[in-house]
Design an enzyme around this catalytic site. Structure first.
Site, PDB file in Angstrom:
ATOM      1  CE  LYS A  53      -3.839  -2.427   2.157  1.00  0.00           C
ATOM      2  NZ  LYS A  53      -4.597  -2.851   3.334  1.00  0.00           N
ATOM      3  CD  GLN A  97      -3.646  -4.675   6.356  1.00  0.00           C
ATOM      4  OE1 GLN A  97      -3.733  -3.623   5.719  1.00  0.00           O
ATOM      5  NE2 GLN A  97      -3.983  -5.831   5.825  1.00  0.00           N
ATOM      6  CG  ASP A 120     -10.066  -0.506   4.756  1.00  0.00           C
ATOM      7  OD1 ASP A 120      -9.648  -0.992   3.697  1.00  0.00           O
ATOM      8  OD2 ASP A 120      -9.466  -0.587   5.846  1.00  0.00           O
TER       9      ASP A 120
HETATM   10  N1  GUN Z   1      -6.980  -7.081   5.712  1.00  0.00           N
HETATM   11  C1  GUN Z   1      -7.220  -7.809   4.591  1.00  0.00           C
HETATM   12  N2  GUN Z   1      -7.809  -7.041   3.655  1.00  0.00           N
HETATM   13  C2  GUN Z   1      -7.959  -5.809   4.206  1.00  0.00           C
HETATM   14  C3  GUN Z   1      -8.495  -4.583   3.710  1.00  0.00           C
HETATM   15  O1  GUN Z   1      -9.007  -4.463   2.591  1.00  0.00           O
HETATM   16  N3  GUN Z   1      -8.432  -3.543   4.567  1.00  0.00           N
HETATM   17  C4  GUN Z   1      -7.917  -3.650   5.819  1.00  0.00           C
HETATM   18  N4  GUN Z   1      -7.928  -2.568   6.590  1.00  0.00           N
HETATM   19  N5  GUN Z   1      -7.417  -4.753   6.301  1.00  0.00           N
HETATM   20  C5  GUN Z   1      -7.432  -5.845   5.487  1.00  0.00           C
END
Ligand code: GUN
Length: 285
Positions: A53, A97, A120
């Protein structure tokens, strides 16, 4: 039939080029979109996602910061930090996350992030807006899936979409987005009785099961569009999907590979959401 491959890596590269130009324009107007990522603990998969990211943000000129917290972090401390970031006008997007250590309620965390910074798309307000079809942050993986299909001009209206998996992050929202596009949606999950029969009836098959190669060609109707959301780590360390690519591609009209499929799109849509957040909060277009 041998399926046409929808390459998420290439599409991501194109979209990132477009976003880079947009971010450049925003910067000239004095707005640099900023994403803050919070990582709690040292789950290796989470660390690797977070790195991806940050790298993608840098490629498009979006600034990002990573806050790493120990596994022992209390729920209160994390919620307090989120509240501070909600107030910080230099931060446009906040991403915590997942998964989180067991002492922290994921739902409380999600509900504490300000809906206008919820890149998100997990906040109940944003989920509600998605359901009613209002403009909002869409969850990144489902948003990426719809974007991939649209990039190939795949018609969705009136099609039978079968979603296998009902997670809050992927299964449920991708079904909703397909419904918003006027598809007829069937949700399947671990308690579904006639999975193979339902899957083999799908014009659009979305596999978000979390089990390597669970869907072979027998589950695929001739000419179906197959979207593989699986990211399963094999014993040799390689990533593989929920779909048995070799047998499924002989029947599908379009198929997404793993890697280079849905995965890169998830990160790309996060960047889109971050730009949207920055524009929304600053009223700069
Ligand atoms: N963990 C796995 N996929 C995601 C996601 O799309 N966003 C977040 N915040 N955590 C994740």
């Amino acid at each position: 039939m041998t399926a046409q491959i929808i390459n998420g890596k290439e599409l991501s590269a194109d979209l990132k080029q477009e976003m880079k130009a947009e971010v450049e324009t925003l910067k000239q107007k004095g707005l640099t979109p900023h994403l803050t990522v919070i990582l709690v603990g040292d789950n290796p998969a989470s660390k690797s996602y977070v790195k991806g990211k940050e790298k993608a943000a840098a490629e498009t000129g979006i600034s990002s910061s990573l806050i790493e917290l120990p596994d022992s972090t209390s729920e209160n401390d994390l919620l307090q930090l989120i509240k501070e970031l909600n107030e910080d006008t230099s931060v446009h997007g906040i991403l915590v996350q997942l998964p989180l250590p067991e002492q922290i309620s994921e739902q409380k965390v999600i509900e504490t992030i300000h809906p206008d910074k919820d890149v998100d798309g997990f906040h109940p307000i944003n989920i509600g807006k998605m359901m009613t079809g209002e403009d909002t942050f869409l969850p990144c993986t489902p948003y990426g899936i719809i974007t991939m299909m649209k990039s190939k001009n795949i018609p969705l209206e009136g099609k039978h979409a079968v979603v296998i998996g009902r997670s809050n992050i992927v299964g449920k929202p991708v079904g909703q987005l397909l419904l918003n596009e006027n598809a007829t949606v069937t949700y399947c999950h671990s308690k579904t009785k006639n999975l193979k029969e339902l899957a083999a009836n799908a014009d659009i098959l979305i596999a978000a099961i979390g089990r390597a190669h669970a869907l072979t060609g027998e589950y695929v109707k001739d000419g179906a569009v197959v979207i593989d959301v699986g990211i399963n780590r094999q014993a040799d360390g390689k990533l593989t999907g929920d779909v048995d690519f070799e047998s499924a591609k002989e029947k599908a009209s379009f198929i997404t590979p793993v890697p280079r499929g849905v995965g890169p799109m998830t990160i790309t849509m996060l960047l889109k959401n971050t730009i949207k957040a920055a524009k929304g909060l600053s009223a700069i277009e």
